[in-house]
Enzyme design. Structure first.
Site, PDB file in Angstrom:
ATOM      1  N   LYS A  46       2.250  -5.869 -11.489  1.00  0.00           N
ATOM      2  CA  LYS A  46       1.171  -5.254 -10.706  1.00  0.00           C
ATOM      3  C   LYS A  46       1.539  -3.822 -10.350  1.00  0.00           C
ATOM      4  O   LYS A  46       2.514  -3.567  -9.650  1.00  0.00           O
ATOM      5  CB  LYS A  46       0.924  -6.018  -9.408  1.00  0.00           C
ATOM      6  CG  LYS A  46      -0.270  -5.468  -8.629  1.00  0.00           C
ATOM      7  CD  LYS A  46      -0.378  -5.999  -7.221  1.00  0.00           C
ATOM      8  CE  LYS A  46       0.307  -5.119  -6.208  1.00  0.00           C
ATOM      9  NZ  LYS A  46      -0.279  -3.779  -6.030  1.00  0.00           N
ATOM     10  N   GLU A  54      14.244  -2.892  -4.933  1.00  0.00           N
ATOM     11  CA  GLU A  54      14.631  -1.479  -4.927  1.00  0.00           C
ATOM     12  C   GLU A  54      13.796  -0.835  -3.840  1.00  0.00           C
ATOM     13  O   GLU A  54      12.596  -0.632  -4.015  1.00  0.00           O
ATOM     14  CB  GLU A  54      14.373  -0.880  -6.315  1.00  0.00           C
ATOM     15  CG  GLU A  54      15.272   0.307  -6.621  1.00  0.00           C
ATOM     16  CD  GLU A  54      14.710   1.593  -6.068  1.00  0.00           C
ATOM     17  OE1 GLU A  54      14.971   1.857  -4.874  1.00  0.00           O
ATOM     18  OE2 GLU A  54      14.016   2.301  -6.790  1.00  0.00           O
ATOM     19  N   CYS A  98      12.247   7.581  -3.550  1.00  0.00           N
ATOM     20  CA  CYS A  98      13.048   6.757  -2.641  1.00  0.00           C
ATOM     21  C   CYS A  98      14.457   7.307  -2.504  1.00  0.00           C
ATOM     22  O   CYS A  98      15.103   7.111  -1.489  1.00  0.00           O
ATOM     23  CB  CYS A  98      13.068   5.312  -3.106  1.00  0.00           C
ATOM     24  SG  CYS A  98      13.359   5.138  -4.858  1.00  0.00           S
ATOM     25  N   GLU A 130      12.372   6.848   6.724  1.00  0.00           N
ATOM     26  CA  GLU A 130      11.931   7.398   5.454  1.00  0.00           C
ATOM     27  C   GLU A 130      10.506   7.931   5.588  1.00  0.00           C
ATOM     28  O   GLU A 130       9.588   7.194   5.941  1.00  0.00           O
ATOM     29  CB  GLU A 130      11.970   6.307   4.371  1.00  0.00           C
ATOM     30  CG  GLU A 130      11.632   6.838   2.998  1.00  0.00           C
ATOM     31  CD  GLU A 130      11.745   5.775   1.918  1.00  0.00           C
ATOM     32  OE1 GLU A 130      11.290   4.640   2.151  1.00  0.00           O
ATOM     33  OE2 GLU A 130      12.276   6.092   0.845  1.00  0.00           O
TER      34      GLU A 130
END
Lengths: 313, 493
Positions: free
Chosen positions: B197, B271, B305, B402
Site C-alpha cells: 500500500k 523503518e 526520516c 521529528e
C-alpha cells in the site's frame, strides 16, 4: 562425574534438612550449613529489597530454601546496573570478551559437581543433570570462540555506486531483559546469556521459578570469572508478575522470552512497542538440542551500523 | 576595523543573475483520470466503488482519482498473493524469479523520465531529485535484488533460508517509488509474494509501477498494489493470512503496528522516524560541511526520516558556520518542483505544511530564534521557506521531535564526549553525520553514535548495496544490501 559422591552429598543434605541425628553410625552426623539464596545485581548479592520470598521444595517435599521473590524495584535497579555497565563491557576487545567467556566455562567446569547436585535436588536425574551441565560448559566455550569471529562473518563492505567507502558492522543492541526458561535450571540461562553478552550487551535475567538454584550459583561463578559488575544480573521470582515490567521498561532495548505461555508472550509484545524493543520469542527452543547454539543467537541482539566516507583527494 | 569588515564580507547574490524558468516537460507523461487497484495482475475497481483525489501539492490541482481499498479489497489481494505464492512463485526456479525482477529494473530505466515527472507532480519533490535520485535508485534496487534470487544459499552462512510467504508492505509519501522498490525487490527476490500500500497522497508512481510489473510478465498475484489511507493499512496489518509486515513511516504508527501484531506469528520490519545529529568539528572543511548541512536538512524539503535535523557545531566555529549557512540558504530556490533550477519543491500535503508551521510556532514560543531565507515562494501550493533555529536546548521540542520539514535546529558543543552524549540523548537512532578532517575522530564518533547509518564527511547517500535502518525507536531490521535480505527469510538448519 562421581555418582557415589553425589549420593553422599544428597544424603547429607537430607540429613541436614530435618532428620537430625541419623542414629545408625557411631559418629554424630554433622549439621550442614544451609545456604541463603540471594539475587545478583551489579556484582553484589542482595536479598530482594521487598523482603518477599517463596519456598522452594524438592520433589519429595523437602524444603530447599527461601528463594527471593524479586520485585519491580529489584528489576529497575538491575536495569540501572546493566545500563551503567554496557558501554564499558561493549568497549572491551573481542579477544578480552572471549577470554572472559572462556573463563566462565573454566570456573563452571571446576564447580561442575555443585551444579549437577543442585539440578538433582530440583528433580533432574543424575544422567540428565550431568548432560545439562556438560552442555552448558561446552556452550560457553562455543560462544567464547565466536567473540572475535561473528563480526567478521556478519559484516560487509558494500560496493556502492558512488565514490564512497561503505561498510556495515554489527553492534550490541544494548540492555537485554530475559524471561528465562522455566523448564531448565542451567542450560536455558547459559544459552541466552552467553550470546547476548559475547555481543557486548548487558542482561537482566529472571531465572526459572521452579529451578532457581543454579542461577544463584551461576552468579557466583560469574562474579569470580572477571565478568564486570552489572554485565549479568540475575533475579529469581515469578514470571507472570515480572514480565510486564521486564517488557515495559523504557531503558531496556530488547527482551527475550523463553517460555510457552502465549498470554505472557503477547503482553511482552504489546509492552515492547513502548520503545520499539526487539522481541525474541524463544518459546519453541529446546536448549538441550545441539542446534540451539549458533552465531544467529548472537545476531538476535545486534544492530547493523553502516558507515559511509567519501573516497577523494 | 579592517578585520571586522573582512568578516562581514559576503557574496552578494542579489544581483541581476536570475534563473530563467527551466521546466521539465510533462507532455510525454500519460496519467489516467482514474486508477483502480492492482490485484492478481489486473487493475480492478474497488468493491465499495469509492475513489479519492490525488492532488499536485505545487498547484493544489487534482491530478487523478485513486481507488480507496476496503478490507474486502485487501482480502482479495491477500488471497491472490497467497495463491501466487503457493502455486507459482515458491515453485519457480530461483534464477527465473531473478529474471523477472531484472525485467522490472530495465523497464523502470526505460520509463525513467516519465516516473520522475509523475513523482514530482504527485509528491512535490524537485525534478532534479526525482530524476537523479529516486528513480535511478529504484531501478538499481530491483537490479541489485534480482541477483540475490538464486544466491540465497550464500546469505546465511551455515544455514538454509526459506521465504516467509505473503508480505504486507506499507510505505510513506516521501520517496514513493523508491520505497516501493525497497519493499518489493528484496521480498519477491527471496520468494515471497506481496501486498503493498502506497501512501494516500502519493499513489501514482506505485500504480505506474504496477503497469511495469504487469508488462514485465511477472506471474499474476506476486505483487498486488492496494491504495487507500489508514483503514486500508490497518486491514493489511490485521489480515490473518499475512506472514510479514514491512512498514516505513512514523514511530507513532510503527508502535501501533507492533502492538497490533502482538500475539500473532507475523514477522516485522519497521523503518521509523529519526532526528539525526549532524556534527561539525572545528577541523572540518567548513564549506563542504555547509553543503552537507544543506543537503542533510533541505534534501526533499526535509521530508526524510534520516534528515540531519539537529546541527551540532563546535563552539569555536559556530559563528562562521551559521553565517555561511544563512548565506547558503539565501541562494536556495523554492518553487515549481518541475523546474530544473528548483532546490526545494512543494511540501507534500496541506496537513504536513500545517504541522511544520505548528512546529515553527512551538520553537519560537520555547524561546528559539528563528531564521528563514528571504526567497519568494509561490502563492498557490504548499511551500515553506528553509528555516533554522538557534538558541534552542536539548529539551526543546524542535530538538527532540521529528518535524519532517525544512527546519534545522542548531546547537553548539565544546568536546567530543559532550556532543556524543547530546547526539545520543534522544529516543531515535536512525542516522547521523560527522564532519572532521581527523580520521581517528571520525571513528571515535561514528562508533559511538547509536544510529544505524552514519555519514562521515558526507550526508544523505543511499545505495541498494548499503543497509539502512534504525536503532532504538527508529525501527527494527535493515533494508538494502545483504542485511536487507534477512527480514524476508526464515533461517533453517
Amino acid at each position: 562425574m562421581d555418582t557415589a559422591k553425589t549420593q553422599t552429598k544428597k544424603e547429607a543434605i537430607m540429613n541436614g534438612s530435618g532428620e537430625n541425628g541419623h542414629a545408625s553410625g557411631k559418629k554424630q552426623s554433622r549439621i550442614d550449613v544451609l545456604k541463603t539464596y540471594k539475587i545478583y545485581i551489579d556484582g553484589k548479592f542482595p536479598r530482594t529489597e521487598s523482603g518477599r520470598y517463596y519456598i522452594l521444595k524438592a520433589a519429595d517435599g523437602r524444603q530447599l530454601g527461601n528463594i527471593c521473590q524479586s520485585s519491580r524495584k529489584d528489576f529497575r535497579e538491575a536495569v540501572v546496573a546493566a545500563r551503567k555497565a554496557q558501554p564499558g563491557w561493549s568497549a572491551k576487545t573481542a579477544y578480552n570478551k572471549g577470554q572472559i567467556l572462556y573463563r566462565i566455562a573454566e570456573v563452571l567446569e571446576g564447580r561442575k559437581s555443585q551444579f549437577i547436585d543442585e539440578l538433582m535436588q530440583q528433580g533432574i536425574d543424575n544422567v540428565a543433570a550431568t548432560e545439562e551441565v556438560n552442555l552448558s560448559i561446552d556452550r560457553l566455550v562455543h560462544y567464547a570462540g565466536w567473540s572475535d569471529k561473528f563480526i567478521q562473518v556478519f559484516s560487509s563492505v558494500n560496493p556502492v555506486e558512488s565514490s564512497h567507502f561503505n561498510f556495515s558492522i554489527p553492534e550490541p543492541t544494548g540492555v537485554v531483559s530475559v524471561i528465562g526458561s522455566e523448564k531448565t535450571g542451567l542450560i536455558g540461562l547459559i544459552s541466552v546469556i552467553a550470546p547476548a553478552i559475547v555481543g557486548g550487551n548487558t542482561v537482566v535475567v529472571l531465572a526459572s521459578e521452579s529451578k532457581p538454584l543454579c542461577a544463584i550459583s551461576l552468579a557466583e561463578v560469574l562474579q569470580t570469572s572477571d565478568v564486570p559488575a552489572g554485565v549479568v544480573n540475575l533475579l529469581t521470582g515469578n514470571a507472570k508478575e515480572l514480565n510486564g515490567h521486564f517488557s515495559s521498561h523504557m531503558d531496556v532495548n530488547a527482551i527475550a522470552y523463553c517460555n510457552a505461555d502465549e498470554e505472557q508472550l503477547k503482553t511482552i509484545q504489546i509492552n515492547a512497542a513502548n520503545n520499539v524493543k526487539r522481541v525474541l520469542d524463544y518459546s519453541k527452543h529446546d536448549w538441550m538440542n545441539a542446534e540451539s547454539q549458533s552465531p544467529y543467537f548472537i545476531m538476535d541482539f545486534q544492530e547493523i551500523k553502516t558507515t559511509w566516507h567519501p573516497i577523494g583527494q | 576595523m579592517a578585520k571586522k569588515k573582512l568578516k562581514d564580507l559576503k557574496v552578494n547574490f542579489n544581483t541581476s543573475w536570475e534563473y530563467a524558468p527551466a521546466p521539465e516537460s510533462k507532455d510525454h507523461v500519460k496519467i489516467n483520470d482514474r486508477y483502480d487497484l492492482f490485484i492478481n495482475g489486473k487493475f480492478t475497481a474497488p468493491q465499495s466503488g469509492k475513489y479519492f483525489d490525488t492532488i499536485n501539492p505545487a498547484t493544489e490541482k487534482k491530478i487523478a482519482e485513486i481507488a480507496d481499498a476496503s478490507a474486502e479489497d485487501v482480502n482479495m489481494a491477500v488471497v491472490a498473493a497467497r495463491k501466487a505464492y503457493d502455486n507459482v512463485w515458491s515453485k519457480l526456479p530461483a534464477k527465473e524469479r531473478g529474471k523477472y525482477i531484472y525485467r522490472i529494473a530495465r523497464i523502470i530505466q526505460e520509463r525513467a523520465r516519465e516516473f520522475a515527472v509523475i513523482e514530482s507532480m504527485d509528491g512535490g519533490k524537485p525534478i532534479r531529485e526525482s530524476r537523479d535520485v529516486d528513480v535511478p535508485l529504484a531501478a538499481a534496487h530491483f537490479f541489485y535484488y534480482a541477483g540475490w534470487a538464486d544466491k540465497l544459499d550464500y546469505a546465511a552462512p551455515g544455514k538454509k533460508v526459506r521465504p516467509l510467504g505473503v508480505a504486507g508492505q506499507i510505505i510513506p509519501w516521501n520517496f514513493p517509488l523508491l520505497m516501493a522498490a525497497w519493499k518489493i525487490a528484496p521480498a519477491i527476490a527471496a520468494g515471497n509474494t506481496v501486498v503493498l500500500k502506497p501512501a494516500e497522497t502519493t499513489s501514482l508512481t506505485a500504480l505506474k509501477l504496477a503497469e511495469v510489473i504487469r508488462d514485465s510478465g511477472l506471474p499474476d498475484g506476486v505483487v498486488n498494489i492496494v491504495t487507500g489511507a489508514g483503514v486500508t493499512g490497518a486491514a493489511i496489518v490485521n489480515h490473518p493470512d499475512i506472514n510479514k509486515i514491512a512498514f516505513t513511516g512514523s514511530t507513532e504508527v510503527g508502535k501501533i503496528i507492533q502492538r497490533s501484531i502482538a500475539g500473532t506469528n507475523k514477522k516485522y520490519t519497521l523503518e521509523l522516524g529519526g532526528k539525526a545529529a549532524n556534527i561539525i568539528f572545528e577541523d572540518a572543511a567548513i564549506d563542504q560541511a555547509v553543503e552537507g548541512i544543506v543537503n542533510g536538512i533541505f534534501f526533499n524539503q526535509g521530508h526524510v526520516c534520516c534528515a540531519g535535523s539537529r546541527l551540532f557545531v563546535q563552539e569555536s566555529i559556530a559563528e562562521t558556520v551559521i553565517r555561511k549557512l544563512k548565506d547558503r540558504m539565501e541562494t536556495l530556490i523554492v518553487g515549481d518542483p518541475l523546474d530544473k533550477n528548483t532546490d526545494i519543491g512543494a511540501i507534500n500535503s496541506k496537513d504536513q505544511l500545517n504541522k511544520i508551521k505548528q512546529y515553527i510556532k512551538i520553537g519560537m514560543n520555547e524561546g528559539g530564534t528563528c531564521y528563514q531565507s528571504s526567497c519568494a515562494i509561490p502563492t498557490k501550493g504548499y511551500f515553506h521557506r528553509p528555516t533554522l533555529f538557534t538558541n534552542v536546548s536539548q529539551s526543546s521540542r524542535v530538538v527532540q521531535e521529528e518535524i519532517f520539514g525544512p527546519v534545522l535546529a542548531v546547537q553548539t558543543f565544546r568536546t567530543v564526549e559532550e556532543v556524543i552524549e547530546k547526539a545520543n540523548n534522544i529516543p531515535y537512532g536512525l542516522s547521523g553525520g560527522v564532519w572532521t578532517d581527523k580520521g581517528s575522530k571520525i571513528f571515535k564518533v561514528t562508533s559511538q553514535l547509536r544510529a544505524g547509518v552514519v555519514w562521515a564527511n558526507t550526508y544523505n547517500k543511499f545505495d541498494p548495496t548499503s543497509p539502512f535502518g534504525g536503532y532504538k525507536e527508529s525501527g527494527v531490521g535493515r533494508e538494502g544490501g545483504l542485511h536487507g535480505v534477512m527480514p524476508y527469510v526464515k533461517i533453517e538448519n
